[in-house]
Design a protein around this motif. Structure first.
Motif, PDB file in Angstrom:
ATOM      1  N   ILE A  74     -12.484   6.993   6.192  1.00 33.73           N
ATOM      2  CA  ILE A  74     -12.380   6.567   4.793  1.00 33.73           C
ATOM      3  C   ILE A  74     -12.740   5.092   4.658  1.00 33.73           C
ATOM      4  CG2 ILE A  74     -10.763   8.319   4.013  1.00 33.73           C
ATOM      5  CD1 ILE A  74      -8.475   6.481   4.603  1.00 33.73           C
ATOM      6  N   ASP A  75     -13.015   4.692   3.438  1.00 37.50           N
ATOM      7  CA  ASP A  75     -13.474   3.327   3.192  1.00 37.50           C
ATOM      8  C   ASP A  75     -12.273   2.390   3.064  1.00 37.50           C
ATOM      9  OD1 ASP A  75     -14.832   1.065   2.496  1.00 37.50           O
ATOM     10  OD2 ASP A  75     -15.098   1.662   0.397  1.00 37.50           O
ATOM     11  N   ILE A  76     -11.996   1.662   4.132  1.00 42.62           N
ATOM     12  CA  ILE A  76     -10.903   0.694   4.122  1.00 42.62           C
ATOM     13  C   ILE A  76     -11.464  -0.632   4.615  1.00 42.62           C
ATOM     14  CG2 ILE A  76      -8.690   0.040   5.176  1.00 42.62           C
ATOM     15  CD1 ILE A  76      -8.105   2.985   5.535  1.00 42.62           C
ATOM     16  N   SER A  77     -11.112  -1.722   3.957  1.00 49.19           N
ATOM     17  CA  SER A  77     -11.583  -3.019   4.434  1.00 49.19           C
ATOM     18  C   SER A  77     -10.493  -4.068   4.247  1.00 49.19           C
ATOM     19  CB  SER A  77     -12.866  -3.414   3.702  1.00 49.19           C
ATOM     20  OG  SER A  77     -12.637  -3.410   2.318  1.00 49.19           O
ATOM     21  N   ARG A  78     -10.833  -5.295   4.641  1.00 48.85           N
ATOM     22  CA  ARG A  78      -9.896  -6.409   4.528  1.00 48.85           C
ATOM     23  C   ARG A  78      -9.319  -6.476   3.115  1.00 48.85           C
ATOM     24  NH1 ARG A  78      -8.371 -11.338   6.691  1.00 48.85           N
ATOM     25  NH2 ARG A  78      -8.243 -13.091   5.221  1.00 48.85           N
ATOM     26  N   GLY A  79      -8.003  -6.662   3.051  1.00 45.62           N
ATOM     27  CA  GLY A  79      -7.352  -6.751   1.746  1.00 45.62           C
ATOM     28  C   GLY A  79      -6.611  -5.473   1.378  1.00 45.62           C
ATOM     29  N   ASP A  80      -7.021  -4.338   1.980  1.00 50.00           N
ATOM     30  CA  ASP A  80      -6.294  -3.089   1.728  1.00 50.00           C
ATOM     31  C   ASP A  80      -4.998  -3.082   2.539  1.00 50.00           C
ATOM     32  OD1 ASP A  80      -8.333  -2.304   0.114  1.00 50.00           O
ATOM     33  OD2 ASP A  80      -9.347  -1.093   1.628  1.00 50.00           O
ATOM     34  N   ILE A  81      -4.033  -2.279   2.096  1.00 52.10           N
ATOM     35  CA  ILE A  81      -2.753  -2.185   2.801  1.00 52.10           C
ATOM     36  C   ILE A  81      -2.477  -0.733   3.154  1.00 52.10           C
ATOM     37  CG2 ILE A  81      -0.246  -2.534   2.614  1.00 52.10           C
ATOM     38  CD1 ILE A  81      -0.655  -4.892   0.889  1.00 52.10           C
ATOM     39  N   LEU A  82      -2.094  -0.488   4.417  1.00 49.27           N
ATOM     40  CA  LEU A  82      -1.635   0.842   4.809  1.00 49.27           C
ATOM     41  C   LEU A  82      -0.112   0.879   4.664  1.00 49.27           C
ATOM     42  CD1 LEU A  82      -3.661   1.511   8.118  1.00 49.27           C
ATOM     43  CD2 LEU A  82      -4.265   2.167   5.778  1.00 49.27           C
ATOM     44  N   VAL A  83       0.392   1.941   4.036  1.00 45.14           N
ATOM     45  CA  VAL A  83       1.848   2.118   3.929  1.00 45.14           C
ATOM     46  C   VAL A  83       2.190   3.542   4.378  1.00 45.14           C
ATOM     47  CG1 VAL A  83       1.946   0.519   1.969  1.00 45.14           C
ATOM     48  CG2 VAL A  83       1.889   2.972   1.536  1.00 45.14           C
ATOM     49  N   ALA A  84       3.437   3.724   4.822  1.00 46.61           N
ATOM     50  CA  ALA A  84       3.860   5.053   5.254  1.00 46.61           C
ATOM     51  C   ALA A  84       3.987   5.964   4.043  1.00 46.61           C
ATOM     52  CB  ALA A  84       5.185   4.955   6.000  1.00 46.61           C
ATOM     53  N   GLU A  85       3.539   7.215   4.230  1.00 43.57           N
ATOM     54  CA  GLU A  85       3.547   8.156   3.107  1.00 43.57           C
ATOM     55  C   GLU A  85       4.970   8.453   2.636  1.00 43.57           C
ATOM     56  OE1 GLU A  85       0.722  11.539   3.599  1.00 43.57           O
ATOM     57  OE2 GLU A  85       2.326  12.708   2.654  1.00 43.57           O
ATOM     58  N   VAL A 121      -7.771  -8.518 -10.011  1.00 50.68           N
ATOM     59  CA  VAL A 121      -7.676  -7.141  -9.492  1.00 50.68           C
ATOM     60  C   VAL A 121      -6.186  -6.831  -9.318  1.00 50.68           C
ATOM     61  CG1 VAL A 121      -9.895  -7.229  -8.273  1.00 50.68           C
ATOM     62  CG2 VAL A 121      -7.797  -7.849  -7.067  1.00 50.68           C
ATOM     63  N   PRO A 122      -5.818  -5.562  -9.315  1.00 49.34           N
ATOM     64  CA  PRO A 122      -4.402  -5.239  -9.109  1.00 49.34           C
ATOM     65  C   PRO A 122      -3.970  -5.626  -7.686  1.00 49.34           C
ATOM     66  CG  PRO A 122      -5.641  -3.318  -9.888  1.00 49.34           C
ATOM     67  CD  PRO A 122      -6.642  -4.355  -9.516  1.00 49.34           C
ATOM     68  N   LEU A 123      -2.790  -6.212  -7.564  1.00 56.60           N
ATOM     69  CA  LEU A 123      -2.258  -6.517  -6.239  1.00 56.60           C
ATOM     70  C   LEU A 123      -1.248  -5.442  -5.834  1.00 56.60           C
ATOM     71  CD1 LEU A 123      -1.645 -10.401  -6.355  1.00 56.60           C
ATOM     72  CD2 LEU A 123      -3.656  -9.139  -5.550  1.00 56.60           C
ATOM     73  N   PRO A 126      -5.220  -0.225  -2.433  1.00 55.85           N
ATOM     74  CA  PRO A 126      -4.890   0.466  -3.686  1.00 55.85           C
ATOM     75  C   PRO A 126      -5.606   1.803  -3.906  1.00 55.85           C
ATOM     76  CG  PRO A 126      -6.436  -1.316  -4.106  1.00 55.85           C
ATOM     77  CD  PRO A 126      -6.116  -1.362  -2.652  1.00 55.85           C
ATOM     78  N   SER A 127      -6.490   2.259  -2.990  1.00 51.71           N
ATOM     79  CA  SER A 127      -7.266   3.470  -3.280  1.00 51.71           C
ATOM     80  C   SER A 127      -6.396   4.723  -3.361  1.00 51.71           C
ATOM     81  CB  SER A 127      -8.356   3.650  -2.217  1.00 51.71           C
ATOM     82  OG  SER A 127      -7.777   4.016  -0.983  1.00 51.71           O
ATOM     83  N   GLY A 128      -5.328   4.781  -2.567  1.00 53.39           N
ATOM     84  CA  GLY A 128      -4.452   5.943  -2.610  1.00 53.39           C
ATOM     85  C   GLY A 128      -4.887   7.080  -1.687  1.00 53.39           C
ATOM     86  N   ILE A 129      -5.922   6.859  -0.880  1.00 52.78           N
ATOM     87  CA  ILE A 129      -6.405   7.903   0.029  1.00 52.78           C
ATOM     88  C   ILE A 129      -5.433   8.061   1.206  1.00 52.78           C
ATOM     89  CG2 ILE A 129      -8.307   8.592   1.540  1.00 52.78           C
ATOM     90  CD1 ILE A 129     -10.132   6.907  -0.309  1.00 52.78           C
ATOM     91  N   LYS A 130      -5.152   9.315   1.573  1.00 58.13           N
ATOM     92  CA  LYS A 130      -4.187   9.575   2.637  1.00 58.13           C
ATOM     93  C   LYS A 130      -4.879   9.889   3.958  1.00 58.13           C
ATOM     94  CE  LYS A 130      -0.717  11.213  -0.573  1.00 58.13           C
ATOM     95  NZ  LYS A 130       0.097  12.329  -1.046  1.00 58.13           N
ATOM     96  N   SER A 131      -4.225   9.545   5.049  1.00 56.65           N
ATOM     97  CA  SER A 131      -4.749   9.889   6.368  1.00 56.65           C
ATOM     98  C   SER A 131      -3.614   9.867   7.389  1.00 56.65           C
ATOM     99  CB  SER A 131      -5.870   8.919   6.772  1.00 56.65           C
ATOM    100  OG  SER A 131      -6.496   9.366   7.962  1.00 56.65           O
ATOM    101  N   GLN A 132      -3.993   9.896   8.669  1.00 59.32           N
ATOM    102  CA  GLN A 132      -3.001   9.971   9.732  1.00 59.32           C
ATOM    103  C   GLN A 132      -3.402   9.029  10.864  1.00 59.32           C
ATOM    104  OE1 GLN A 132      -2.619  13.928  11.299  1.00 59.32           O
ATOM    105  NE2 GLN A 132      -0.497  13.579  11.946  1.00 59.32           N
ATOM    106  N   ILE A 133      -2.404   8.365  11.460  1.00 59.52           N
ATOM    107  CA  ILE A 133      -2.692   7.433  12.560  1.00 59.52           C
ATOM    108  C   ILE A 133      -3.007   8.232  13.830  1.00 59.52           C
ATOM    109  CG2 ILE A 133      -1.709   5.656  14.070  1.00 59.52           C
ATOM    110  CD1 ILE A 133      -0.049   4.703  11.678  1.00 59.52           C
TER     111      ILE A 133
END
Lengths: 421, 300
Positions: free
Chosen positions: A300-311, A388-390, A266-273
């Motif tokens: 960036i700070d990503i851990s278990r439970g976060d989801i990556l989605v295509a921009e 927490v928001p899902l 849910p953080s909303g931070i963008k990046s690239q594979i």
């Protein structure tokens, strides 16, 4: 043995549901037997056990009913998984009991399958049970429903009987949004239209059950776009991979490719594979169902439970308030004061039931308002508030990001199965 | 778009997913490694699941003392290659300390005794999860097994009261002293295991391939004439070309007369066979529900 062919076969998972007398075990036995998936020692053991229990015929149900209590009572209680393969495809059968008191087992079995076989006894036609099994299949988002009208031998292989049942079925299930329904007249006992085409029903121009199972096209891809729930962070402590930080997970929607722009939620931070790995192999792309490790360009700070989605794909919902259809699985009824542990993809949080919208009578599909609780095997609609928001999709858009389970905070048992409406 | 992943790649992805769930959900898991083909495949999958990091849990071997030497050599080689810790639970030690009593007679086997050693070892090291290579197609009680299988504080399995397992949502929550058995290759068949070994070019213990061995014939199967076996007066030792289809304790592992000396031959042989692999396991033949009975008290 054609090893190359074997390795390239695809996989079909299907479920069956049925009671003692409707021929489910015979049908499965027939599929296994005629596809040569029953071995001599298994057959001998079943023959011996049949004789010991005083059965005249070989009881093929003993092949699937493995637990002591099931064999003693002569009923299927739990989900059993069976495996067979033809030169075309590999199959996993989730074999479930059919009685209403085992609704939870049917829901469990159906949750992982692509196709549901609904058995109808040609003598009895469409019954409450037919509707119940079909409802569960539609609720669990099973794309393909195959209706086997069984015991055609007892109704003189009559086309009229078949057509009437077919029409009844379509009428009674018209509100269930079934996408692909196929009707096949069979006699599991004699093998008509199971593996071999029946000579007794020249009027039936469709294919046999096995042929259908072998050729039906399964579209497992969801409409949601790319979804990658992070399971585990891979950080090797070695000189060779000193700066490696990879996100391990299974792709549950869409595809990924090196260079794709992604958003971490849910953080909303963008990046690239920057790279995709499966073991020692580095891949350019990966598709739905694959388990991979993904590296990103930014630290960036990503851990278990976060989801990556295509921009550039449709974005999921993010909320604490979620409306669900829930099947209650436990003897202890659902409580509106308990803080349940909610498991959604790889994230866990707490959740409280805020409202019960209605209870579903799964024999008639009528909704009952003012329900105070849900008991074991009940299916109903509720509002859930999470701590927490899902990050979720609707179940119809993505099965994996649209489902969750309730865990009892005291016993730690899995007590509820939720489908996000 | 049609799903284009092959069934073997889909099974691989599912198993890797399960192994990563173990690493994420448990404090102290261990991988049960016997040197048999199923645990070799699980070890290989674990290697792929966490690469380039090392497998984040130790291997645990329950040593009956009646192992084929080739299996032990292979185990030690694998542990070194993967750089994991090996913990050995010894059935001999359980016998010496009086925890269990050795069976006697012609059908004496240490197979049942392993359960006590396994549970003692799990307790001693405070493991909260033991990963195993059991498959649902092996045996009818195993067909009802979950991926995440709960064990109470006595290590017991309650087949009638298993947690429902829906979608890919695994629930590993447990109270102090309880543990889980996790079976990542639940959905694989014997054929899948061999095809995968072939596809991934995994080295196997020599005992799976044909070799000359001193054997004797009992109750319809060939057994190894090793020191730990007591022969009946009517039984004679012969030299035959055999291989193992499944590896357990020497006392319960039936050997197949076979000339298969490469993976392709083994695959051919399995494709043609009409008997299940556990058909050569004496431990399953003790009664109709032998596997369920053993599993209830904590067997693998």
């Amino acid at each position: 043995m054609d090893t190359k062919g074997y390795l390239h076969m695809d996989l079909l998972r299907f479920s069956t549901a049925g009671n003692v007398d409707d021929g489910k075990s015979t049908l499965i036995g027939r599929l296994l037997y005629d596809s040569k998936s029953i071995f001599e020692d298994q057959m001998e053991a079943v023959e011996q056990a049949s004789r010991r229990t005083g059965s005249e015929d070989v009881n093929l149900a003993l092949l699937t009913d493995g637990l002591r209590s099931e064999r003693e009572q002569g009923i299927t209680i739990d989900v059993a998984y069976r495996y067979f393969a033809t030169p075309v495809r590999k199959f996993i059968i989730a074999d479930t009991p059919g009685h209403i008191q085992y609704t939870r087992n049917m829901v469990t079995g159906a949750s992982t399958t692509d196709l549901a076989i609904i058995l109808i006894d040609a003598r009895n036609g469409v019954s409450e049970q037919t509707l119940r099994h079909t409802y569960i299949a539609s609720l669990l988002g099973i794309e393909q429903v195959t209706v086997c009208i069984n015991k055609m031998d007892i109704v003189d292989f009559s086309q009229d009987v078949f057509e009437n049942i077919k029409n009844d079925f379509l009428t009674i299930t018209k509100n269930l949004n079934l996408k692909n329904v196929k009707f096949i007249p069979v006699s599991a006992k004699y093998g008509d239209n199971v593996v071999d085409k029946s000579e007794n029903m020249p009027w039936y121009e469709g294919c046999t059950l096995l042929h259908h199972l072998e050729t039906v096209v399964i579209d497992r891809n969801s409409t949601s776009g790319m979804r990658f729930p992070v399971q585990y962070v891979v950080r090797p402590i070695s000189d060779k991979f000193h700066d490696f930080r990879g996100y391990a997970g299974r792709i549950v929607g869409g595809n990924v490719a090196k260079g794709d722009r992604v958003i971490a939620l849910p953080s909303g931070i963008k990046s690239q594979i920057t790279s995709i790995h499966l073991g020692e192999e580095e891949k350019e792309t990966a598709q739905i169902s694959e388990s991979v490790v993904i590296q990103l360009a930014d630290d960036i700070d990503i851990s278990r439970g976060d989801i990556l989605v295509a921009e550039n794909a449709p974005q999921p919902n993010i909320s604490n308030d979620i409306r669900l259809t829930i099947c209650w699985l436990n003897q202890k009824p659902m409580s509106t004061i308990t803080k349940y542990i909610i498991r959604h993809t790889s994230r866990e949080c707490l959740g409280v039931v805020k409202a019960i919208n209605h209870l579903m009578d799964i024999n008639t599909l009528e909704k009952r308002e003012n329900a105070e609780t849900l008991k074991m095997n009940d299916i109903g609609s509720i509002n859930l508030r999470t701590s927490v928001p899902l990050v979720f999709d609707h179940y119809s858009e993505n099965r994996a990001t649209g489902c969750l389970i309730f865990i009892d905070p005291d016993t730690f048992e899995t007590v509820g199965a939720g489908i996000i409406e | 778009m049609k799903n284009t992943l092959s069934h073997i790649r889909e099974l691989e992805a599912e198993s890797i997913y399960v192994l990563r769930e173990v690493a994420a959900q448990f404090q102290k898991p261990a991988l049960l490694f016997s040197g048999g083909k199923d645990s070799i495949v699980v070890a290989h999958l674990a290697y792929k699941a966490f690469y380039p990091a090392k497998i984040p849990f130790p291997f645990l071997h329950i040593d009956t003392g009646h192992n084929f030497k080739e299996t032990i050599d292979y185990r030690d080689m694998m542990v070194q290659k993967l750089g994991v810790n090996l913990i050995v639970g010894s059935v001999q030690e359980s016998i010496d300390t009086g925890r269990v009593r050795e069976e006697t007679g012609y059908y004496a086997s240490r197979n049942l005794l392993q359960t006590t050693t396994l549970l003692d070892t799990i307790e001693k090291h405070k493991f909260d999860c033991a990963i195993g290579g059991a498959r649902r197609d092996e045996e009818k009680a195993r067909a009802k097994e979950r991926f995440f299988s709960h064990r109470d504080e006595f290590g017991q399995w309650d087949p009638k009261n298993q947690r429902p397992e829906l979608w890919g949502l695994f629930n590993g929550h447990h109270h102090m002293g309880e543990h889980f058995r996790v079976f990542p290759i639940s959905n694989w068949t014997e054929m899948d295991v061999w095809q995968y070994i072939f596809m991934e070019k995994i080295d196997m213990p020599s005992i799976y391939f044909t070799h000359e061995r001193q054997v004797f014939f009992r109750d319809g199967q060939w057994l190894a004439a090793e020191e730990c076996m007591t022969l009946k007066p009517t039984e004679t030792v012969e030299t035959r070309q055999v291989r193992c289809r499944t590896i357990g304790d020497i006392s319960c592992t039936g050997l197949t007369l076979s000339k298969a000396d490469c993976l392709e031959d083994i695959i051919e042989e399995i494709a043609a066979t009409r008997v299940t692999e556990r058909g050569s396991r004496a431990d399953d033949k003790r009664s109709e529900t032998a596997m369920e009975d053993r599993k209830v008290v904590g067997y693998f």
